[in-house]
Design an enzyme around this catalytic site. Structure first.
Site, PDB file in Angstrom:
ATOM      1  N   SER A   8       2.174  -4.256   0.321  1.00 37.79           N
ATOM      2  CA  SER A   8       1.294  -5.414   0.431  1.00 37.79           C
ATOM      3  C   SER A   8      -0.141  -4.970   0.184  1.00 37.79           C
ATOM      4  O   SER A   8      -0.411  -3.784  -0.018  1.00 37.79           O
ATOM      5  CB  SER A   8       1.402  -6.024   1.834  1.00 37.79           C
ATOM      6  N   LYS A   9      -1.053  -5.934   0.248  1.00 41.84           N
ATOM      7  CA  LYS A   9      -2.464  -5.643  -0.024  1.00 41.84           C
ATOM      8  C   LYS A   9      -3.025  -4.549   0.880  1.00 41.84           C
ATOM      9  O   LYS A   9      -3.964  -3.861   0.520  1.00 41.84           O
ATOM     10  CB  LYS A   9      -3.297  -6.923   0.144  1.00 41.84           C
ATOM     11  N   ARG A  10      -2.417  -4.413   2.072  1.00 47.03           N
ATOM     12  CA  ARG A  10      -2.872  -3.352   2.984  1.00 47.03           C
ATOM     13  C   ARG A  10      -2.790  -1.977   2.327  1.00 47.03           C
ATOM     14  O   ARG A  10      -3.507  -1.059   2.666  1.00 47.03           O
ATOM     15  CB  ARG A  10      -1.988  -3.307   4.241  1.00 47.03           C
ATOM     16  N   GLY A  68      -3.375  -1.352  -0.797  1.00 46.89           N
ATOM     17  CA  GLY A  68      -4.210  -1.262  -2.012  1.00 46.89           C
ATOM     18  C   GLY A  68      -3.801  -2.377  -2.959  1.00 46.89           C
ATOM     19  O   GLY A  68      -3.140  -3.338  -2.560  1.00 46.89           O
TER      20      GLY A  68
END
Ligand code: GLU
Length: 476
Positions: free
Chosen positions: A246-248, A250
């Site tokens: 996920s965006k966590r 990168g």
């Protein structure tokens, strides 16, 4: 049998690398087998469509060189298939299911369904439709309805998955899925299966999360008497912490990697190895090598880990393989506005080709070459300009550099030794470091004499003078 595969994204967001990885497996299989790769936009959920997502899907595929071979128009380049343009194809087919008794109209209101769900949750039972309308004798007139598929009430449905073998489902626990919504638009369960059949898709390669819906899809194939495709459910991609990517972790949108300065060939190579292996220890593989080596048998079911650091490493390998003019041109969009001749820009970026891992790193790495008002690194100033007096070194450098005719790294290198000797220094390191901070403001970077060669005599002398004026301990 000619292989036909499809990438079927919904325009509910910009394509995530996980989706693109699945599409890449499709594309590689098609290219390996001389088959057909189709792009089908599954746009039947109008309320969830995200502006720009359709374009984003096509742009990501084009950027990555994953060309598709077919579309509703004749000739090329092809527009993708859009499910929203195929409603008249779906209609007779669901009418057929209703007429056969394999589907039924469901008039349950959203309030009833919400109440049902709540009571099932309270009773800690699986939440599913109670098939209330399946035996309805008197259908209400003029009420909105959805169309649901009748799942068998008992027995088992078996998914034959190419990668995972047989997966069994208890029919009693599978919902009667909605095929057509009250707005007349089909759901994924209906439209995707119909299209896969009509488009003669031989291998349905799709995310693992669809496995639980597979019995519904198999039932639909059976109701129509169609032959099932080969089902292939590769595993999802995880972050290094083994949580869903996920965006966590990168960037996750394919095009965000372009912004980061990842090269399309590097991303294709990297994604191909996310869950697939050529069967040997090769890692850096050209597109042609990937196509030649690809087979479904190399797909691993254990989850793939997306390691950004590894992607950067691989991208660096690709960067170093680029011919300089190609690298120079590729760097341009990442440099921002620079006011310098093309030859200077190319010579500057050439110094970093061995070092940068992404194209976006080039801006920071080279900014001082283009900016006469560059800042000086505080630590460098302290060490080389304050702890000792830089003036003798810089003045001796200026004198010798000004007299230097042969302006090349080889020609300039002896100057540092000569200055060290002239000043009675044991080593030439202080000369090198002081000069480096003086002309670049930095303590690291390309070799000093390479930098000087590229900057040219005038610029180097101007910069040393500026440093003498601003940073020399004995400056007035
Ligand atoms: N539209 C579906 C999705 O984006 C497609 C899944 C499939 O490939 O069948 O998840």
């Amino acid at each position: 049998m000619s292989v036909r595969v499809r990438f079927a994204p919904s325009p509910t967001g910009f394509p995530h690398v996980g989706n693109i990885r699945t599409a890449l497996f499709d594309w590689l299989l098609a290219r390996n087998m001389g088959g057909t790769f189709i792009l089908r936009v599954e746009d039947t959920d109008r309320s969830r469509e995200v502006e720009g997502a359709r374009e984003g899907i096509k742009e990501a595929l084009r950027w990555l060189g994953m060309d598709w071979d077919e579309g509703p128009d004749v000739g090329g380049p092809f527009a993708p298939y859009n499910q929203s343009e195929r409603l008249s194809i779906y209609q007779p087919l669901y009418q057929q299911l209703l007429a056969q008794g394999d589907a039924y109209k469901c008039f349950c209101t959203s309030e009833r369904l919400a109440g049902l769900r709540k009571s099932q949750e309270e009773a800690k039972k699986p939440t599913m439709y109670d098939r209330h309308c399946r035996q309805l004798s008197d259908a209400p007139e003029g009420q909105p309805f959805v169309i649901r598929l009748k799942m068998p009430l008992e027995g088992k449905t078996v998914l034959h998955d190419y990668l995972r073998g047989d997966v069994e489902f208890d029919n009693a626990l599978v919902d009667d899925p909605v095929l057509i919504k009250s707005d007349g638009f089909p759901t994924y369960h209906f439209a995707a299966m119909v299209d896969d059949h009509l488009m003669e898709i031989t291998h349905v390669i799709r995310a693992e999360e669809w496995i639980s819906s597979a019995p519904k899809h198999i039932r639909l194939y059976e109701a129509f008497g169609w032959q099932q495709p080969i089902w292939v459910h590769p595993s999802i991609i995880l972050g290094p912490d083994r949580k869903r990517l996920s965006k966590r972790h990168g960037a996750t949108e394919a095009l965000a990697f372009r912004d980061e300065g990842v090269l399309p060939d590097a991303l294709v190579n990297f994604l191909a190895l996310c869950g697939w292996s050529p069967g040997d220890d090769r890692e850096v593989m050209t597109r042609r090598e990937l196509i030649e080596a690809f087979s479904l048998d190399g797909i691993q079911v254990s989850p793939a880990i997306f390691d950004h650091e590894k992607l950067k490493w691989m991208n660096g390998v690709y960067i170093r393989q680029m011919p300089l003019p190609v690298f120079g041109a590729a760097c341009r969009p990442y440099l921002g506005e620079v006011d310098a001749p093309d030859e200077y820009i190319e010579a500057v970026v050439a110094l970093e080709q061995e070092r940068v891992r992404t194209l976006s790193e080039i801006k920071e790495a080279t900014s001082f070459f283009f900016d006469e008002a560059f800042e000086y690194d505080e630590k460098g100033v302290e060490k080389w300009f304050r702890q000792g007096d830089p003036r003798p070194i810089l003045e001796a450098m200026v004198r010798r550099l000004a007299a230097q005719e042969h302006w090349s790294a080889d020609g300039l290198a002896p100057i540092a030794d000569a200055v060290a000797e002239e000043l009675g220094l044991e080593k030439r390191a202080p000369v090198i470091h002081t000069a480096r901070v003086a002309i670049s403001g930095r303590t690291g970077g390309p070799g000093l004499f390479d930098m000087m060669t590229v900057m040219g005599k005038d610029r180097v002398l101007r910069r040393i003078h500026r440093t003498l004026e601003t940073h020399s301990a004995s400056a007035p």
